[in-house]
Design a protein around this motif. Structure first.
Motif, PDB file in Angstrom:
ATOM      1  N   LEU A  25       0.862  -1.115   0.156  1.00  0.00           N
ATOM      2  CA  LEU A  25       0.116   0.012  -0.015  1.00  0.00           C
ATOM      3  C   LEU A  25       0.775   1.346  -0.193  1.00  0.00           C
ATOM      4  CD1 LEU A  25      -2.574  -1.072   2.657  1.00  0.00           C
ATOM      5  CD2 LEU A  25      -2.845  -0.813   0.198  1.00  0.00           C
ATOM      6  N   GLY A  26       2.278   1.150   0.073  1.00  0.00           N
ATOM      7  CA  GLY A  26       2.948   2.269  -0.007  1.00  0.00           C
ATOM      8  C   GLY A  26       3.055   3.259   1.571  1.00  0.00           C
ATOM      9  N   ALA A  27       2.499   2.319   2.531  1.00  0.00           N
ATOM     10  CA  ALA A  27       2.382   3.175   3.799  1.00  0.00           C
ATOM     11  C   ALA A  27       3.500   3.135   4.529  1.00  0.00           C
ATOM     12  CB  ALA A  27       1.348   2.439   4.413  1.00  0.00           C
ATOM     13  N   LEU A  28       4.661   2.115   4.359  1.00  0.00           N
ATOM     14  CA  LEU A  28       5.830   2.297   5.143  1.00  0.00           C
ATOM     15  C   LEU A  28       6.763   3.346   5.020  1.00  0.00           C
ATOM     16  CD1 LEU A  28       6.766  -1.713   5.112  1.00  0.00           C
ATOM     17  CD2 LEU A  28       5.549  -0.227   6.968  1.00  0.00           C
ATOM     18  N   PRO A  29       7.387   3.771   5.833  1.00  0.00           N
ATOM     19  CA  PRO A  29       8.542   4.780   5.568  1.00  0.00           C
ATOM     20  C   PRO A  29       9.509   4.343   4.547  1.00  0.00           C
ATOM     21  CG  PRO A  29       8.050   4.518   8.000  1.00  0.00           C
ATOM     22  CD  PRO A  29       7.504   3.807   7.392  1.00  0.00           C
ATOM     23  N   ASP A  30      10.150   5.309   3.757  1.00  0.00           N
ATOM     24  CA  ASP A  30      11.215   4.904   2.906  1.00  0.00           C
ATOM     25  C   ASP A  30      12.348   4.189   3.479  1.00  0.00           C
ATOM     26  OD1 ASP A  30       9.805   6.008   0.832  1.00  0.00           O
ATOM     27  OD2 ASP A  30      10.730   7.987   0.830  1.00  0.00           O
ATOM     28  N   THR A  31      12.577   4.432   4.655  1.00  0.00           N
ATOM     29  CA  THR A  31      13.830   3.702   5.437  1.00  0.00           C
ATOM     30  C   THR A  31      13.460   2.453   6.099  1.00  0.00           C
ATOM     31  OG1 THR A  31      13.214   4.894   7.621  1.00  0.00           O
ATOM     32  CG2 THR A  31      14.649   5.993   6.000  1.00  0.00           C
ATOM     33  N   MET A  32      12.303   1.897   5.863  1.00  0.00           N
ATOM     34  CA  MET A  32      11.775   0.742   6.692  1.00  0.00           C
ATOM     35  C   MET A  32      11.308  -0.421   5.591  1.00  0.00           C
ATOM     36  SD  MET A  32       8.801   0.178   9.540  1.00  0.00           S
ATOM     37  CE  MET A  32       9.499   1.245  10.706  1.00  0.00           C
ATOM     38  N   ASP A  33      11.989  -1.712   5.658  1.00  0.00           N
ATOM     39  CA  ASP A  33      11.478  -2.578   4.870  1.00  0.00           C
ATOM     40  C   ASP A  33      10.654  -3.574   5.588  1.00  0.00           C
ATOM     41  OD1 ASP A  33      13.201  -4.012   6.578  1.00  0.00           O
ATOM     42  OD2 ASP A  33      14.742  -4.290   5.196  1.00  0.00           O
ATOM     43  N   VAL A  34      10.196  -4.645   4.778  1.00  0.00           N
ATOM     44  CA  VAL A  34       9.084  -5.611   5.577  1.00  0.00           C
ATOM     45  C   VAL A  34       9.742  -6.393   6.617  1.00  0.00           C
ATOM     46  CG1 VAL A  34       7.781  -7.619   4.904  1.00  0.00           C
ATOM     47  CG2 VAL A  34       7.850  -5.783   3.472  1.00  0.00           C
ATOM     48  N   PRO A  35      10.847  -6.883   6.542  1.00  0.00           N
ATOM     49  CA  PRO A  35      11.350  -7.451   7.923  1.00  0.00           C
ATOM     50  C   PRO A  35      11.641  -6.561   9.236  1.00  0.00           C
ATOM     51  CG  PRO A  35      12.886  -8.085   6.006  1.00  0.00           C
ATOM     52  CD  PRO A  35      11.911  -6.917   5.438  1.00  0.00           C
ATOM     53  N   HIS A  36      11.923  -5.169   8.896  1.00  0.00           N
ATOM     54  CA  HIS A  36      12.099  -4.345  10.083  1.00  0.00           C
ATOM     55  C   HIS A  36      10.527  -4.144  10.623  1.00  0.00           C
ATOM     56  CE1 HIS A  36      13.524  -0.369  11.532  1.00  0.00           C
ATOM     57  NE2 HIS A  36      13.197  -1.155  12.564  1.00  0.00           N
ATOM     58  N   ALA A  37       9.866  -3.858   9.591  1.00  0.00           N
ATOM     59  CA  ALA A  37       8.320  -3.608   9.978  1.00  0.00           C
ATOM     60  C   ALA A  37       7.537  -4.865  10.819  1.00  0.00           C
ATOM     61  CB  ALA A  37       7.450  -3.268   8.556  1.00  0.00           C
ATOM     62  N   THR A  38       8.065  -6.087  10.334  1.00  0.00           N
ATOM     63  CA  THR A  38       7.593  -7.305  11.135  1.00  0.00           C
ATOM     64  C   THR A  38       8.038  -7.384  12.465  1.00  0.00           C
ATOM     65  OG1 THR A  38       7.561  -8.496   8.905  1.00  0.00           O
ATOM     66  CG2 THR A  38       7.526  -9.731  10.941  1.00  0.00           C
ATOM     67  N   ASP A  39       9.421  -6.710  12.480  1.00  0.00           N
ATOM     68  CA  ASP A  39       9.984  -6.985  13.911  1.00  0.00           C
ATOM     69  C   ASP A  39       9.519  -6.140  14.780  1.00  0.00           C
ATOM     70  OD1 ASP A  39      11.679  -8.966  13.065  1.00  0.00           O
ATOM     71  OD2 ASP A  39      13.527  -7.575  12.623  1.00  0.00           O
ATOM     72  N   LEU A  40       9.102  -4.968  14.244  1.00  0.00           N
ATOM     73  CA  LEU A  40       8.114  -3.886  15.042  1.00  0.00           C
ATOM     74  C   LEU A  40       6.918  -4.317  15.578  1.00  0.00           C
ATOM     75  CD1 LEU A  40       9.122  -0.435  13.384  1.00  0.00           C
ATOM     76  CD2 LEU A  40       9.838  -1.186  15.646  1.00  0.00           C
ATOM     77  N   LEU A  41       6.160  -4.852  14.567  1.00  0.00           N
ATOM     78  CA  LEU A  41       4.821  -5.639  15.137  1.00  0.00           C
ATOM     79  C   LEU A  41       5.080  -6.584  16.058  1.00  0.00           C
ATOM     80  CD1 LEU A  41       3.297  -5.643  11.418  1.00  0.00           C
ATOM     81  CD2 LEU A  41       2.493  -4.280  13.264  1.00  0.00           C
ATOM     82  N   TRP A  42       6.156  -7.507  15.764  1.00  0.00           N
ATOM     83  CA  TRP A  42       6.472  -8.718  16.876  1.00  0.00           C
ATOM     84  C   TRP A  42       6.471  -7.809  18.212  1.00  0.00           C
ATOM     85  CZ3 TRP A  42       5.507 -13.593  17.190  1.00  0.00           C
ATOM     86  CH2 TRP A  42       6.269 -14.366  18.228  1.00  0.00           C
ATOM     87  N   LEU A  43       7.575  -6.817  18.341  1.00  0.00           N
ATOM     88  CA  LEU A  43       7.839  -6.195  19.593  1.00  0.00           C
ATOM     89  C   LEU A  43       6.723  -5.813  20.250  1.00  0.00           C
ATOM     90  CD1 LEU A  43      10.184  -5.259  21.330  1.00  0.00           C
ATOM     91  CD2 LEU A  43      10.082  -3.186  19.857  1.00  0.00           C
ATOM     92  N   HIS A  44       5.691  -5.510  19.550  1.00  0.00           N
ATOM     93  CA  HIS A  44       4.544  -4.795  20.254  1.00  0.00           C
ATOM     94  C   HIS A  44       3.260  -5.780  20.465  1.00  0.00           C
ATOM     95  CE1 HIS A  44       6.660  -1.169  19.076  1.00  0.00           C
ATOM     96  NE2 HIS A  44       5.734  -0.503  19.865  1.00  0.00           N
ATOM     97  N   LEU A  45       3.109  -6.739  19.286  1.00  0.00           N
ATOM     98  CA  LEU A  45       1.929  -7.527  19.636  1.00  0.00           C
ATOM     99  C   LEU A  45       2.025  -9.145  20.189  1.00  0.00           C
ATOM    100  CD1 LEU A  45       0.400  -6.328  16.131  1.00  0.00           C
ATOM    101  CD2 LEU A  45      -0.118  -5.628  18.567  1.00  0.00           C
ATOM    102  N   SER A  46       3.507  -9.466  20.098  1.00  0.00           N
ATOM    103  CA  SER A  46       3.649 -10.898  20.604  1.00  0.00           C
ATOM    104  C   SER A  46       3.190 -11.059  21.878  1.00  0.00           C
ATOM    105  CB  SER A  46       5.276 -11.072  20.746  1.00  0.00           C
ATOM    106  OG  SER A  46       5.731 -10.336  21.782  1.00  0.00           O
TER     107      SER A  46
END
Length: 219
Positions: free
Chosen positions: A154-175
């Motif tokens: 959807l083009g929503a992630l910041p330019d400096t963030m890739d999918v693995p990093h975004a996945t890590d952030l979600l895991w950090l908050h939602l595990s």
């Protein structure tokens, strides 16, 4: 030679009874694991609770470790989880997607937290339980990876963030570990947690800040 018209019905009844017995054993195992803990629960206790023989318990799960694994595998492969995966791929609003995955993980935590608390306690001492815990982790992390990938599409992630990093952030908050920290150690309610998660993940993951005036629950 005439066929027996009652045979299919008999087979169906047997299959139905076997499934009811299996579910009774799994329900008993889950209740006892949650109430007493994994190590304090014996196979005989599960048999008594389910009102079946010990042999039946072993036939269904192969013992405590197998029953726990079956419980977690069944939880990972529910129809609700399948529908959630479909929804992740169909939501087109990034903020709505974040609200959706936050609500989905909250509901999952509500349903499974008592059992997963016992799994976490036993996993440090039992390799079989640890492998079962990993099944639960892999299921959740897979859903979070799909969410991160959809945000990227959807083009929503910041330019400096890739999918693995975004996945890590979600895991950090939602595990589960993160939920246990907020609820058990910090004493947050799930409502407080959900509000904070929507705001925090919206800020962390979206290329534009989330609108605080948008509803905190999925549409």
């Amino acid at each position: 030679m005439e066929s027996n018209p009652a045979a299919p019905a008999t087979k169906s009844r047997r299959a139905e009874n076997a499934e009811l017995t299996r579910q009774a054993i799994l329900d008993a195992a889950r209740a006892l694991f949650t109430e007493r803990g994994y190590f304090q629960t014996k196979v005989g206790d599960i048999a008594s609770e389910a009102r079946v023989s010990v042999a039946w318990v072993h036939a269904v799960g192969g013992g405590k470790s197998g029953l726990l694994r079956t419980l977690i595998e069944d939880g990972v492969t529910t129809q609700d989880n399948a529908r959630a995966v479909d929804s992740i791929g169909s939501i087109t609003d990034p903020e709505e997607l974040i609200r959706f995955i936050v609500r989905a993980t909250r509901e999952r935590f509500s349903q499974w937290s008592e059992l997963m608390r016992q799994v976490s306690a036993a996993a440090t001492q039992d390799p079989g339980v640890r492998k079962t815990q990993e099944i639960a982790y892999e299921g959740l992390r897979g859903a979070l990876h799909l969410t991160a990938g959809r945000l990227a599409e959807l083009g929503a992630l910041p330019d400096t963030m890739d999918v693995p990093h975004a996945t890590d952030l979600l895991w950090l908050h939602l595990s589960n570990t993160a939920y246990f920290l907020r609820t058990d150690e910090l004493g947050w309610s799930l409502d407080e947690s959900e509000t904070w998660l929507n705001e925090t993940l919206g800020t962390a993951l979206l290329s534009r800040p989330a609108d605080p005036n948008r509803a905190n629950t999925p549409r």
